[in-house]
Design a protein around this motif. Structure first.
Motif, short mmCIF file in Angstrom:
data_model
loop_
_atom_site.label_atom_id
_atom_site.label_comp_id
_atom_site.label_asym_id
_atom_site.label_seq_id
_atom_site.Cartn_x
_atom_site.Cartn_y
_atom_site.Cartn_z
N ARG A 1 0.95 6.58 6.75
CA ARG A 1 1.52 8.01 6.55
C ARG A 1 1.79 8.58 7.57
O ARG A 1 1.34 10.32 7.20
CB ARG A 1 0.24 8.93 5.56
N GLN B 1 2.09 14.49 2.54
CA GLN B 1 1.54 13.01 1.78
C GLN B 1 3.05 12.68 1.42
O GLN B 1 3.91 13.20 1.73
CB GLN B 1 1.08 14.24 0.38
N ARG C 1 -4.27 8.64 8.02
CA ARG C 1 -2.75 8.66 7.85
C ARG C 1 -2.74 7.77 9.17
O ARG C 1 -1.36 7.03 8.20
CB ARG C 1 -2.15 9.94 8.37
#
Length: 405
Positions: free
Chosen positions: A163, A295, A158
């Protein structure tokens, strides 16, 4: 390019000696900028144009001589009219070159082991998550790592692809992937976040990502700076962490940098641009982006941006205690106990990182230079505030090297 099957460039940076010399001429012509340049005063949120010279890729590829740059800058600084107002080493342009040479010298002294912890005599051993695998035939890292924690591996992915749910960190990592370059204070922020300021993940994982994506990558500077920012070497004030919220606000209260590189948040009010998860649901819908899950994506006609992957203040405290404990144990990367895995005897099984058991496979870690300085525990709770002040330390985290000059 298309006939070769290559995708169009996403970076605006272009190479070649002609461009490099023209850029140098422009910088030298601006005597005020050249004379008073102080790297810690340049904004990490500036992107059009950036706040530094952008000559580091030219130094890397050889399209601009480091010596030529040095002498051209020195000529400007030495002019009688400029001497009194000139910024000084280590924050000025000359200082950036000296930091670069410092890392080159350190690598020359240690050889291959400089770019890793295992068998490195100057790097502290810290049992980070996701440690490197070692080739027993030569003692070098293999480019693969052990996944000791699925959660840490998720955090790493991530972080790498922007993210994390922290817009400042995500904007920087997306800029890096798109353009091959980010400001040196941006590099500091994402490096601290991945290692001692959030994820407690091995600095070598971050160094590998920078090696892959940076267009100004130098092994010595990259490895040295990751060691510095993780407090594995060169720098020891591990309780001074970069806040992904307070730090960017200092430079860009409106959030223009985040809006540019994280466009799903471009309509957000500045009150929430660095903490979008705090925005009321009604406002999230009005601004066209919901904060949910882990996400990126879309939901109906809404964009979706992930929630923060952890509580920053909580993780920061865990990381500080973990590094503090590793400093207390005091191992170096070349310690026999690091090499045979028996270092686990020295760490409580409940300690952060892969510390369970009494021995284990030969895995890389970080080593320990215990420099004798007492940790200022009284000020440890100021880390989120004090992070912005790192640039005020001469010889502190305001070094060049990672993006010289």
């Amino acid at each position: 390019m298309s006939e070769l099957g290559l995708k169009p460039a996403t970076s605006a940076h272009r190479g070649g000696e002609t461009r490099a010399l023209a850029a140098l001429d422009d910088i030298i012509a601006n005597e005020s900028y050249t004379t008073t340049f102080s790297k810690p005063s340049t904004a990490p949120t500036a992107f059009s144009p950036q706040a530094t010279t952008l000559l580091s890729p030219h130094h890397h590829f050889g399209s601009l001589s480091v010596r030529l740059f040095y002498h051209r800058v020195q000529e400007v600084i030495n002019k009688p009219a400029n001497k009194k107002r000139a910024s000084t080493i280590p924050t000025n342009l000359i200082g950036q070159l000296l930091f670069r040479d410092m890392y080159f010298g350190a690598q020359a002294a240690l050889g291959y082991s400089f770019a890793q912890t295992y068998d490195n005599s100057h790097v502290r051993f810290i049992p980070w998550h996701l440690p490197s695998k070692i080739d027993p035939s030569n003692g070098l890292i293999t480019g693969e790592h052990t996944i000791d924690s699925e959660e840490a591996e998720t955090w790493f992915q991530r972080w790498k692809f922007g993210r994390t749910g922290f817009p400042w960190i995500d904007a920087l990592m997306r800029q890096l992937r798109r353009e091959g370059w980010i400001h040196h204070l941006g590099r500091h922020a994402v490096a601290c976040f991945l290692t001692r300021g959030g994820c407690y993940i091995d600095w070598e994982r971050g160094a590998e990502v920078f090696e892959e994506w940076l267009i100004d990558h130098e092994t010595s500077c990259n490895s040295g700076n990751w060691q510095w920012l993780s407090c594995a070497a060169f720098f020891a004030q591990f309780y001074r962490c970069y806040s992904p919220i307070a730090f960017p606000k200092k430079w860009d209260d409106e959030g223009a940098f985040v809006r540019h590189f994280v466009p799903e948040l471009k309509e957000y009010n500045k009150k929430y641009i660095y903490e979008p998860w705090k925005a009321p649901i009604a406002d999230q819908k009005k601004w066209g982006c919901l904060i949910k899950g882990d996400q990126l994506g879309e939901e109906g006609n809404m964009k979706v941006y992930p929630k923060p992957m952890f509580d920053f203040n909580e993780r920061r405290g865990i990381c500080i205690e973990g590094v503090k404990n590793a400093y207390h144990v005091g191992l170096y990367g070349n310690d026999p106990r690091v090499k045979d895995g028996s270092w686990r005897n020295l760490f409580d099984d409940r300690a952060e990182g892969p510390t369970e058991g009494t021995k284990g496979p030969t895995v890389e870690g970080q080593s320990g230079i215990v420099d004798g300085n007492e940790v200022d525990e009284e000020n440890m709770d100021l880390g989120v505030i004090q992070d912005e002040r790192e640039a005020e330390h001469k010889g502190g985290e305001n070094k060049g090297g990672d993006e010289t000059p």
